[in-house]
Design an enzyme around this catalytic site. Structure first.
Site, short mmCIF file in Angstrom:
data_model
loop_
_atom_site.label_atom_id
_atom_site.label_comp_id
_atom_site.label_asym_id
_atom_site.label_seq_id
_atom_site.Cartn_x
_atom_site.Cartn_y
_atom_site.Cartn_z
N ASP A 1 0.82 -1.27 -0.10
CA ASP A 1 -0.05 0.04 -0.03
C ASP A 1 1.05 1.21 0.09
O ASP A 1 1.83 1.38 0.79
CB ASP A 1 -0.82 -0.22 1.33
CG ASP A 1 -1.78 1.16 1.39
OD1 ASP A 1 -2.89 1.08 0.78
OD2 ASP A 1 -1.23 2.23 2.23
N TYR B 1 2.77 9.93 -0.11
CA TYR B 1 4.04 9.45 0.64
C TYR B 1 5.11 9.88 0.10
O TYR B 1 6.28 9.46 0.77
CB TYR B 1 4.02 7.85 0.97
CG TYR B 1 2.65 7.34 1.68
CD1 TYR B 1 1.83 8.36 2.36
CD2 TYR B 1 2.29 6.11 1.46
CE1 TYR B 1 0.60 7.86 2.86
CE2 TYR B 1 1.27 5.48 2.15
CZ TYR B 1 0.14 6.53 2.79
OH TYR B 1 -1.03 6.02 3.38
N SER C 1 -10.96 6.12 1.02
CA SER C 1 -10.32 6.08 2.25
C SER C 1 -10.72 7.15 2.94
O SER C 1 -10.89 8.37 2.62
CB SER C 1 -8.65 6.32 2.13
OG SER C 1 -7.99 6.23 3.21
N ASN C 2 -10.80 7.10 4.33
CA ASN C 2 -11.29 7.86 5.28
C ASN C 2 -12.79 8.64 4.91
O ASN C 2 -13.20 9.63 5.51
CB ASN C 2 -10.41 9.34 5.14
CG ASN C 2 -8.82 8.94 5.96
OD1 ASN C 2 -8.67 8.40 6.92
ND2 ASN C 2 -7.92 8.97 4.99
N SER D 1 -3.23 1.87 10.03
CA SER D 1 -2.49 2.16 11.54
C SER D 1 -3.02 1.01 12.22
O SER D 1 -3.54 1.54 13.45
CB SER D 1 -2.82 3.56 11.92
OG SER D 1 -2.34 4.44 10.96
N LYS E 1 2.77 -0.91 8.76
CA LYS E 1 3.74 -0.45 8.02
C LYS E 1 5.05 -0.69 9.01
O LYS E 1 4.92 -0.62 10.26
CB LYS E 1 3.69 1.02 8.17
CG LYS E 1 4.99 1.76 7.64
CD LYS E 1 6.02 2.23 8.66
CE LYS E 1 7.14 2.75 8.39
NZ LYS E 1 8.27 2.99 9.52
N1 NAP Z 1 -5.39 6.15 4.35
C1 NAP Z 1 -4.95 6.89 5.01
O1 NAP Z 1 -5.18 8.19 5.36
C2 NAP Z 1 -3.66 6.31 5.89
C3 NAP Z 1 -3.42 7.00 7.07
C4 NAP Z 1 -2.28 6.36 8.01
C5 NAP Z 1 -1.71 5.15 7.52
N2 NAP Z 1 -2.33 4.53 6.37
C6 NAP Z 1 -1.59 3.19 5.86
O2 NAP Z 1 -1.46 2.26 6.88
C7 NAP Z 1 -0.04 2.08 7.01
C8 NAP Z 1 0.11 1.76 8.54
O3 NAP Z 1 -0.19 2.88 9.24
P1 NAP Z 1 1.07 3.66 10.04
O4 NAP Z 1 2.28 3.74 9.41
O5 NAP Z 1 0.21 4.83 10.48
O6 NAP Z 1 1.20 2.89 11.47
P2 NAP Z 1 0.92 1.46 12.10
O7 NAP Z 1 1.37 0.40 11.21
O8 NAP Z 1 0.22 1.15 13.19
O9 NAP Z 1 2.52 1.42 13.25
C9 NAP Z 1 3.70 1.72 12.37
C10 NAP Z 1 4.60 1.99 13.49
O10 NAP Z 1 4.93 0.50 14.22
C11 NAP Z 1 6.23 -0.03 14.17
N3 NAP Z 1 6.13 -1.39 14.06
C12 NAP Z 1 5.47 -2.12 13.04
N4 NAP Z 1 5.92 -3.52 13.35
C13 NAP Z 1 6.41 -3.38 14.29
C14 NAP Z 1 6.90 -4.63 15.25
N5 NAP Z 1 6.74 -5.70 14.88
N6 NAP Z 1 7.53 -4.20 16.19
C15 NAP Z 1 7.90 -3.05 16.77
N7 NAP Z 1 7.38 -1.84 16.16
C16 NAP Z 1 6.77 -2.04 14.89
C17 NAP Z 1 6.83 0.76 12.98
O11 NAP Z 1 8.33 0.94 13.19
P3 NAP Z 1 9.25 0.23 12.13
O12 NAP Z 1 9.08 0.79 11.02
O13 NAP Z 1 10.47 0.56 12.87
O14 NAP Z 1 8.87 -1.26 12.39
C18 NAP Z 1 6.08 1.90 13.18
O15 NAP Z 1 6.84 3.06 13.95
C19 NAP Z 1 0.48 3.30 6.57
O16 NAP Z 1 1.76 3.09 6.17
C20 NAP Z 1 -0.36 3.44 5.24
O17 NAP Z 1 -0.13 2.32 4.33
C21 NAP Z 1 -3.13 5.05 5.72
#
Ligand code: NAP
Length: 284
Positions: A46, A51, A148-149, A197, A239
């Protein structure tokens, strides 16, 4: 193995239940992160125009050694694009930047531009952007299309005029934020929800109750959080750019009991700390 499991979208396309989020992966490291994820077994990646890493993600997809047809690649139309001609150009722009002939999914990133989150009326603009997505799907540039959203009224705005209904709504879903009414509405309309997230952008790692439950299952907090979103029936998009985390985040073939799901469903998070500055974590 979870990485091999799929849901079926309303248009019949299979989408892997677990994907890799790439927000905050730099363009210069995105290709390597995608290659590593593909080697581990991820098939759903994704990204978004916003980004700034579509080029690197595309490079990773093209050089990752997997047949393109085995992969599910998503991007998002920038939230600020609310007219037809700009949307057409931006869809073609994503394909060009990524070096791909088609995307498996493209979403309207947000019903409002980021600087007016949950603000003014963009109903007409969203309908225009949607028309551009429908035509790109018809032309074979996008295999599926979604949003999205989007809240219920934003979805109703599209549903009232569309020729093809959104196949996906990607929204904030994690332990501590489970939007029940929206999930039910999407299920009723056959719109698959993707949970973004799923670890609350990392904030869940600090939660003592969730840590204690994870310990009881002998799993990590991210594993418990990812499994929670999967058991809700959503696609989960954690992520990470760390291959160890990619591996452990995919090792989620345990089952959270119904009683523990209930406990997790009733968690609430009201403060995302320093991340509250992002509209999506602003609580609006
Ligand atoms: N549509 C939208 O508006 C929207 C908004 C937000 C997000 N998204 C999508 O959703 C994805 C995920 O959301 P997000 O990036 O906000 O947050 P997330 O996936 O909830 O959390 C990411 C954080 O968790 C850490 N992490 C992940 N796996 C881990 C593990 N096994 N152990 C320890 N730490 C871990 C990552 O650090 P490390 O990299 O160091 O592992 C990063 O700091 C985004 O990348 C994006 O693709 C979409």
């Amino acid at each position: 193995m979870m990485l091999n499991e799929t849901y079926t979208l309303a248009n019949g396309l299979q989408i892997p239940k677990l994907g890799l989020g790439t927000w905050f992966i730099e363009d210069s490291s995105a290709a390597r992160a995608v290659q590593e994820a593909l080697a581990i077994g991820y098939r759903n990646i994704d990204t978004a125009q916003a980004y700034g890493n579509e080029r690197g993600v595309g490079e990773g997809i093209r050089s990752g050694g997997m047949p393109r047809g085995d992969l599910f690649v998503s991007s998002k139309l920038a939230a600020e694009i609310k007219d037809y001609a700009d949307a057409v150009a931006a869809i073609d722009g994503s394909l060009a930047v990524m070096g791909l002939d088609y995307l498996d999914l493209m979403l309207i990133h947000s019903p409002q531009p980021w600087n007016d989150w949950r603000g003014g009326d963009y109903a007409e603009g969203n309908r225009e952007a949607w028309r551009a997505l429908e035509e790109a799907q018809q032309a074979g540039k996008l295999r599926s299309i979604g949003v999205s959203n989007f809240q219920q009224q934003d979805l109703e705005n599209i549903l009232s005029v569309c020729t093809v209904a959104p196949q996906v709504n990607q929204v904030l879903v994690h332990v501590g934020n489970t939007p029940w009414d929206l999930l039910a509405f999407c299920t009723e309309k056959d719109i698959l929800v993707e949970a973004y997230s799923p670890i609350a952008h990392g904030e869940m790692l600090k939660n003592k109750d969730v840590s204690a439950m994870a310990e009881r299952y002998s799993v990590t907090v991210p594993q418990l959080c990812i499994r929670y979103t999967l058991q809700l029936g959503t696609v989960s998009l954690p992520k990470t750019s760390n291959p160890e985390h990619m591996r452990s985040n995919a090792d989620v073939d345990f089952v959270i009991s119904e009683q523990d799901m209930e406990t997790l469903k009733h968690q609430h998070i009201s403060d995302y700390g320093r991340y509250s500055k992002f509209p999506v974590f602003s609580g609006k």
